[in-house]
Write an enzyme that holds these catalytic residues in place. Structure first.
Site, mmCIF file in Angstrom:
data_model
loop_
_atom_site.group_PDB
_atom_site.id
_atom_site.type_symbol
_atom_site.label_atom_id
_atom_site.label_comp_id
_atom_site.label_asym_id
_atom_site.label_seq_id
_atom_site.Cartn_x
_atom_site.Cartn_y
_atom_site.Cartn_z
ATOM 1 C CD GLU A 58 -2.863 -1.259 2.330
ATOM 2 O OE1 GLU A 58 -4.066 -1.463 2.231
ATOM 3 O OE2 GLU A 58 -2.263 -1.248 3.423
ATOM 4 C CG ASP A 105 -12.189 -7.471 -0.203
ATOM 5 O OD1 ASP A 105 -11.078 -6.980 0.078
ATOM 6 O OD2 ASP A 105 -13.119 -7.556 0.625
HETATM 7 N N1 SAH Z 1 -3.181 -11.114 2.011
HETATM 8 C C1 SAH Z 1 -2.552 -10.568 3.215
HETATM 9 C C2 SAH Z 1 -3.563 -10.292 4.319
HETATM 10 C C3 SAH Z 1 -4.493 -9.165 3.988
HETATM 11 S S1 SAH Z 1 -5.515 -8.713 5.343
HETATM 12 C C4 SAH Z 1 -1.498 -11.547 3.699
HETATM 13 O O1 SAH Z 1 -1.637 -12.741 3.464
HETATM 14 O O2 SAH Z 1 -0.527 -11.097 4.325
HETATM 15 C C5 SAH Z 1 -6.477 -7.459 4.581
HETATM 16 C C6 SAH Z 1 -5.893 -6.054 4.583
HETATM 17 O O3 SAH Z 1 -6.645 -5.237 3.702
HETATM 18 C C7 SAH Z 1 -5.996 -5.348 5.926
HETATM 19 O O4 SAH Z 1 -4.931 -4.448 6.073
HETATM 20 C C8 SAH Z 1 -7.353 -4.626 5.859
HETATM 21 O O5 SAH Z 1 -7.304 -3.323 6.391
HETATM 22 C C9 SAH Z 1 -7.700 -4.550 4.378
HETATM 23 N N2 SAH Z 1 -8.939 -5.238 3.958
HETATM 24 C C10 SAH Z 1 -9.298 -5.369 2.647
HETATM 25 N N3 SAH Z 1 -10.428 -6.094 2.532
HETATM 26 C C11 SAH Z 1 -10.821 -6.425 3.786
HETATM 27 C C12 SAH Z 1 -11.907 -7.201 4.309
HETATM 28 N N4 SAH Z 1 -12.796 -7.768 3.507
HETATM 29 N N5 SAH Z 1 -12.005 -7.356 5.667
HETATM 30 C C13 SAH Z 1 -11.077 -6.799 6.481
HETATM 31 N N6 SAH Z 1 -10.017 -6.064 6.032
HETATM 32 C C14 SAH Z 1 -9.870 -5.875 4.703
#
Ligand code: SAH
Length: 239
Positions: free
Chosen positions: A14, A207
């Site tokens: 980000e 998403d």
């Molecule tokens: N793919 C990453 C984890 C992502 S967690 C890994 O494996 O390391 C999701 C991140 O995006 C968090 O920082 C959150 O703030 C944001 N986010 C995007 N979509 C989200 C959702 N549906 N629920 C919660 N957070 C979400």
């Protein structure tokens, strides 16, 4: 007219597009994070990714304010859409934020409420005003593109959980009137509100917080993060 502005994202992906817009920077390590210091016009920008979740983002915001002396905080990143009008790549500017995973309702408190705190914390009207100005221009620019980019104001619910199912999604809408869900905004809001530092949180949608959220997230993280970075850059031009 801020001398020091903090810019936070949750994940490295980000802030990478933002750093590439500002090639001149120095780095300082602190508390397990790296803070990039960028001279910008008459001010200094501090850019960092906090790591995921409310604890990390609270720590990063606190460090930026209490250690580096930031006078305003901008949080940019990606989020899951709850409001059906928000599509991938759209930007949501948070008017107010809450912690959806706080529950001491056993004692009669509303969900999300902590004594001596606030259920919803409002973001800075001034910074949001700047964001809307950018939004108008950005919207106008993107109006000609095939999909167009929508910019909305709304409520963000944050909690230490990646939301990826329809039931939880509906619960967040019903309980908090939330438009988007993510994992850092409300904790940054608590820190900034406690220190009296103006802040804004905006999120590009990656998403729909439903059954396919994980696949969608992976697919759209980079493009949504890029949209966010460009948005921050445009905001900085007006601060
Ligand atoms: N793919 C990453 C984890 C992502 S967690 C890994 O494996 O390391 C999701 C991140 O995006 C968090 O920082 C959150 O703030 C944001 N986010 C995007 N979509 C989200 C959702 N549906 N629920 C919660 N957070 C979400």
């Amino acid at each position: 007219n801020y001398q020091k502005i903090g810019i936070i994202g949750a994940m490295q992906e980000e802030i990478t597009p933002l750093l590439s817009l500002f090639p001149t920077h120095t780095a300082q390590a602190m508390g397990g994070n790296v803070y990039y210091e960028i001279p910008y016009k008459n001010a200094t920008l501090y850019v960092a990714y906090s790591k995921i979740g409310k604890v990390h983002s609270a720590m990063t915001a606190t460090t930026m304010i209490a250690h580096f002396g930031c006078e305003a905080i901008i949080f940019g990143g990606v989020a899951g859409a709850l409001n059906k009008d928000l599509k991938i790549g759209d930007i949501l500017i948070a008017t107010k934020l809450c912690q959806h995973d706080v529950d001491i309702s056993a004692f009669g408190h509303p969900l999300g409420f902590i004594p001596e705190g606030k259920l919803f914390i409002e973001s800075s009207k001034i910074l949001n005003g700047i964001a809307s100005l950018v939004a108008q221009e950005y919207g106008a620019q993107s109006a000609g593109t095939k999909e167009g980019i929508l910019l909305k104001e709304g409520v963000i619910a944050s909690g230490d959980e990646f939301v990826h199912n329809a039931e939880k999604k509906q619960w967040l809408i019903d309980t908090f009137g939330a438009d988007a869900v993510e994992m850092e905004g409300a904790s940054v809001a608590v820190v900034c509100d406690s220190f009296g530092v103006p802040f804004c949180v905006f999120r590009s949608i990656s998403d729909s917080a439903d059954g396919s959220a994980d696949v969608s997230f992976d697919e759209f993280l980079d493009s949504s993060a890029k949209i966010c970075a460009e948005f921050v850059k445009k905001m900085l031009d007006k601060i």
